[in-house]
Motif scaffolding. Structure first.
Motif: not given
Length: 532
Positions: A56-57, A235-236, A264-267, A271-272
């Motif tokens: 979502x840019x 993200x991978x 990687x995305x902040x979201x 979550x991780x």
């Protein structure tokens, strides 16, 4: 009633595929889910996939950020896809008698196939793996993107007339031309994992991230042991870490730069961490031994070619981390189905995505390297338009939905909080691969959609009085929409005043006026002109 002549909103401008965000969000605001879905489908054949897993840019450029938080555009797209009724397929043009082959069934390849089929061409997609979907199916875990969502989108693409041939590896794009196809698109994903080049990397207990994710999705998860070390910051790598936690391992993720530089995305990072992944920043492995990874601490030095600070090892900082399994996800590349080509990006005409082989085009990861879903979709759209022109069509691939009724920019007040969707608890997540995010219900959808400012329906004239501006720069700091720049001229007081040279981007937040210490800025609302 006449419609208003809308301008392009910053969210639409930021979307690589050009999805008309304000228009579909207004439909959701008014409870028109089917109409909202039709608007999304104007530009992408994967609304459900993007609703689950797009990075979502658009939200990063949302005008609402000038007031509080960005509108939850991705989740609203998912709601439109889930709540909108199944729409009739766009009417395909008459059969052209021309044929096209697509190598790869990821988002770029299937997008191109979809549009080419609607243009009347006979399209066959060749996929080396046993099921179609590419990275969507095998590179993204089910807790982020379930197979059911991928399947639903692929079914629709097949209904448009696209033929899928799975389990078929294509070694040569030219061979397809020789078999009678009029045009070929190379849309292979970035499946080749990069290597670190360190001692012990060839050990049996070292796995590459993509192969690991693919094995898990195929129901053949390897035994990991109790302690897993994941190397990488994309993200991978995060997906591999989160999957490992679901397989019962304690996980430490290593990244050679700091948290601010992590790609990687902040979201996904948040979550991780919630799921118990420990992330060790500013460190890198230097060798892998039996039962452990030897690392060194890093410091950030000068910027490299990517513009990010280059990590530099600190002398004497070696330390060991216990590991039963090491998963490496430090980069990916593409293996091109062109004889003699090495792994890497295809060389294409930037306007047409045509290679130097007549009739052969390339898109997605094959051109960009590892890219996002929405970037791959945008590449597939460009390739389809160029290939359609090559095959004798007009290159006009869009199927516009009906315009929404004339509307005023109605939005909830400044400070209205973003609607939060339900997320299952971290303990429950670790019991399996259930979907983590739960979509909005209709009431939450309407409330969140009402936060949209309808920037496309707002028009303001912004002016800076150059005689009194003292070049403090505050206006440019508070405006994330890029309205202001600095003049190359000096005023009588010796300052270089600000210039509102992108006034059309203004959405009327007035933050610049509130912060200007010189009272040098005026913002005037203008009426958008009606169109017939």
């Amino acid at each position: 009633m006449n419609a208003l002549a809308a301008k392009m909103a910053p969210c639409q401008e930021a979307c690589p595929a050009g999805v008309d965000v304000p228009r579909y969000v207004r439909h959701l605001r008014d409870g028109r889910f089917t109409e909202a879905l039709a608007v999304v489908r104007e530009r992408i054949p994967f609304p459900l996939v993007c609703g689950h897993a797009c990075f979502h840019p658009c939200e990063a450029k949302c005008g609402r950020r000038q007031l509080d938080d960005a509108v939850a555009i991705r989740m609203l797209k998912r709601t439109a896809a889930e709540q909108g009724e199944s729409l009739a397929l766009a009417e395909a043009r008459p059969a052209s008698g021309r044929t096209a082959a697509v190598i790869g069934s990821g988002p770029a390849g299937l997008t191109a196939a979809w549009y080419l089929a609607l243009q009347g061409h006979a399209v066959t997609v060749f996929e080396a793996l046993e099921r179609a979907g590419g990275m969507l199916r095998f590179g993204i875990p089910a807790f982020r993107l379930p197979d059911e969502a991928v399947d639903a989108e692929i079914v629709r693409i097949v209904q448009a007339g696209v033929k899928l041939r799975t389990g078929v590896r294509i070694a040569s794009a030219q061979a397809l031309l020789q078999q009678g196809f009029d045009a070929v698109l190379i849309a292979t994903g970035a499946w080749r994992s990069a290597r670190m080049g360190i001692q012990g990397e060839d050990s049996p207990h070292v796995l590459d991230g993509l192969s690991f994710l693919r094995r898990v999705k195929a129901g053949a998860a390897p035994r990991l042991g109790q302690r897993v070390v994941v190397v990488g910051g994309g993200n991978t790598a995060l997906d591999a870490a989160r999957v490992s936690r679901r397989l019962g391992a304690q996980v430490t993720q290593l990244y050679r730069r700091g948290a601010a530089q992590m790609p990687a995305s902040a979201e996904e990072v948040a979550a991780a961490l919630e799921e118990g992944v420990a992330i060790d920043y500013l460190c890198a492995p230097v060798r892998i031994a039996a039962g452990q990874v030897i690392c060194v601490r890093m410091a950030l030095g000068a910027a490299d070619a990517s513009g990010r600070a280059q990590p530099v090892p600190l002398a004497g900082s070696e330390y060991a981390i216990a590991a039963d399994t090491v998963i490496v996800a430090v980069g990916q590349s593409v293996e091109l189905p062109v004889p003699g080509a090495s792994a890497g990006a295809a060389q294409v005409d930037p306007a047409t995505l045509a290679t130097d082989i007549g009739g052969v085009f390339a898109a997605g990861d094959s051109v960009l390297g590892p890219a996002s879903i929405i970037e791959a979709i945008a590449q597939g759209r460009r390739a389809a338009a160029a290939m359609d022109s090559f095959l004798g069509g007009d290159g006009a691939i869009d199927r516009p939905a009906a315009a929404d009724p004339a509307a005023a920019p109605i939005a909830s007040a400044r400070g209205t909080p973003r609607q939060q969707w339900r997320i299952i608890g971290s303990e429950l997540r670790l019991r399996g691969f259930d979907l983590v995010e739960q979509a909005y219900d209709p009431a939450a959808t309407a409330a969140e959609a009402t936060r949209c400012l309808s920037c496309d329906l707002r028009d303001y004239a912004v002016e800076v009085n150059p005689a009194v501006c003292k070049d403090c720069g505050y206006c440019a700091e508070v405006c994330e929409l890029g309205v202001f720049s600095r003049s190359d001229q000096f005023n009588a007081a010796g300052y270089q005043p600000a210039v509102a040279d992108r006034s059309e981007r203004c959405i009327g937040c007035l933050n610049c006026i509130y912060i200007c210490p010189d009272f040098a800025i005026t913002v005037t609302q203008r009426a958008l002109q009606p169109t017939a």
